[in-house]
Design an enzyme around this catalytic site. Sequence first.
Site, PDB file in Angstrom:
ATOM      1  N   GLY A   1    -131.261  55.001  34.995  1.00  0.00           N
ATOM      2  CA  GLY A   1    -131.674  53.526  34.497  1.00  0.00           C
ATOM      3  C   GLY A   1    -130.234  52.977  34.611  1.00  0.00           C
TER       4      GLY A   1
ATOM      5  N   GLN B   1    -140.940  58.142  35.833  1.00  0.00           N
ATOM      6  CA  GLN B   1    -140.142  57.227  34.797  1.00  0.00           C
ATOM      7  C   GLN B   1    -141.360  56.604  33.878  1.00  0.00           C
ATOM      8  OE1 GLN B   1    -139.273  57.637  37.816  1.00  0.00           O
ATOM      9  NE2 GLN B   1    -136.911  57.539  37.884  1.00  0.00           N
TER      10      GLN B   1
ATOM     11  N   ASP C   1    -131.797  47.636  39.749  1.00  0.00           N
ATOM     12  CA  ASP C   1    -130.295  48.281  40.015  1.00  0.00           C
ATOM     13  C   ASP C   1    -129.409  47.557  40.835  1.00  0.00           C
ATOM     14  OD1 ASP C   1    -132.844  50.490  39.770  1.00  0.00           O
ATOM     15  OD2 ASP C   1    -130.925  51.557  39.500  1.00  0.00           O
TER      16      ASP C   1
ATOM     17  N   ASN D   1    -134.894  48.102  43.397  1.00  0.00           N
ATOM     18  CA  ASN D   1    -135.316  48.761  42.238  1.00  0.00           C
ATOM     19  C   ASN D   1    -136.090  50.013  42.532  1.00  0.00           C
ATOM     20  OD1 ASN D   1    -135.523  48.680  39.130  1.00  0.00           O
ATOM     21  ND2 ASN D   1    -137.642  48.280  39.420  1.00  0.00           N
TER      22      ASN D   1
HETATM   23  O1  MRU Z   1    -133.861  56.385  39.230  1.00  0.00           O
HETATM   24  P1  MRU Z   1    -133.597  55.840  38.094  1.00  0.00           P
HETATM   25  O2  MRU Z   1    -134.831  56.197  37.043  1.00  0.00           O
HETATM   26  O3  MRU Z   1    -132.311  55.589  37.472  1.00  0.00           O
HETATM   27  O4  MRU Z   1    -134.063  54.295  38.459  1.00  0.00           O
HETATM   28  C1  MRU Z   1    -134.253  53.367  37.348  1.00  0.00           C
HETATM   29  C2  MRU Z   1    -134.638  52.023  37.699  1.00  0.00           C
HETATM   30  O5  MRU Z   1    -135.111  51.742  38.909  1.00  0.00           O
HETATM   31  C3  MRU Z   1    -134.919  50.850  36.640  1.00  0.00           C
HETATM   32  O6  MRU Z   1    -135.953  50.003  36.921  1.00  0.00           O
HETATM   33  C4  MRU Z   1    -133.629  49.989  36.779  1.00  0.00           C
HETATM   34  O7  MRU Z   1    -132.494  50.752  36.593  1.00  0.00           O
HETATM   35  C5  MRU Z   1    -133.464  49.128  35.608  1.00  0.00           C
HETATM   36  S1  MRU Z   1    -133.209  49.848  34.241  1.00  0.00           S
HETATM   37  C6  MRU Z   1    -133.066  48.582  33.030  1.00  0.00           C
END
Ligand code: MRU
Length: 346
Positions: A46, A193, A234, A244
């Site tokens: 995240g 997730q 992201d 994202n």
């Molecule tokens: O691969 P991840 O689990 O790190 O990806 C997370 C996401 O895409 C979330 O939607 C993003 O980081 C926003 S978190 C507030």
Amino acid sequence: MLPTIEWAEDKVVMIDQRRLPAEEVYLECRDYENVAEAIEKMVIRGAPAIGVAAAFGVALGFLKVPSTADADKEFSRIYQRLKATRPTARNLFWALERMQRVYEKNRSLPLPALQKRLIEEALDMETEDVEINKKIGLYGKSLIKDGDAVLTHCNAGGLATAGWGTAVGVIRAAFEEGKKIQVFVDETRPFLQGARLTAWELSKLDIPYVLIADNMAGWLMQKKEISLAIVGADRIVRNGDAANKIGTYSVAVLAKENKIPFYVAAPLSTFDFSLTDGSRIPIEERPAQEVREISGRLITVPDAQVRNPAFDVTPARYISAIITERGIVNPPFKKNLGLLAKSNFG
Ligand code: MRU
């Protein structure tokens, strides 16, 4: 508040997100290499949580520096290692750059004072992250009406941040205001997730939710069972294009087709105004095993050829509004994000 990450004297402790929801176990990182590996392996994930973890990683790594003579070389080694963990989330680089600025400004201090200063800065980032999320929630909750059915993708909750969450934080703020909300949670293959983390968080918070497989969202939108979508990000660039979790683009296109709003909630630390459009955002490719397996169990032929881009980019034209800690930014994003960038962005 959900426990994501904590500084504990001479170590960093984080809940192991790979093992949720089956087990609530905590991983202790005793040096920056442990933190870097935890980010790579998605023990912590995240965008804002990765940023805070990296800041803690710098502070932890620098605590082990033996003498002032080694400081510059060691700081640079720690910085480069953490920088190389995951390429997409802007928050990682934002956090490292902030730590570097603090280092540069204070490098004439005696070593113990400089070490202490870096720990303080990382702790400030953690505290600020929660405050920022709550502000995003306060602004964003106005976009959710009583009776809405809200789709979210991936996990943009407390676990993806230092606490509270961005997209899930907005849902939570609306819920705590007494609005009746039905949340739809995309399972979010391959890493799940949504199924593992968002469902876990929502059940802890007693927010009603329904878990769906990713390919069900379109049909439920068409049947008018979903009234809006909200996700985190992201990296958001100058024209409003937003990276994202993989699958977000599909949700956004489906939302437009079905005439329902699609909102992105993110702190300013996710914005990258050095990039003009989303085509320049680096997209992480993750190991094939994540697609071939579910929770360590093979679900295809062992040598199946796989693609595993971990993120996609939603073009700005699909985004109804972006919710930040400074307020709600509406289209046209090029103009309105430009104004945001000029207003003391930092
Ligand atoms: O691969 P991840 O689990 O790190 O990806 C997370 C996401 O895409 C979330 O939607 C993003 O980081 C926003 S978190 C507030």
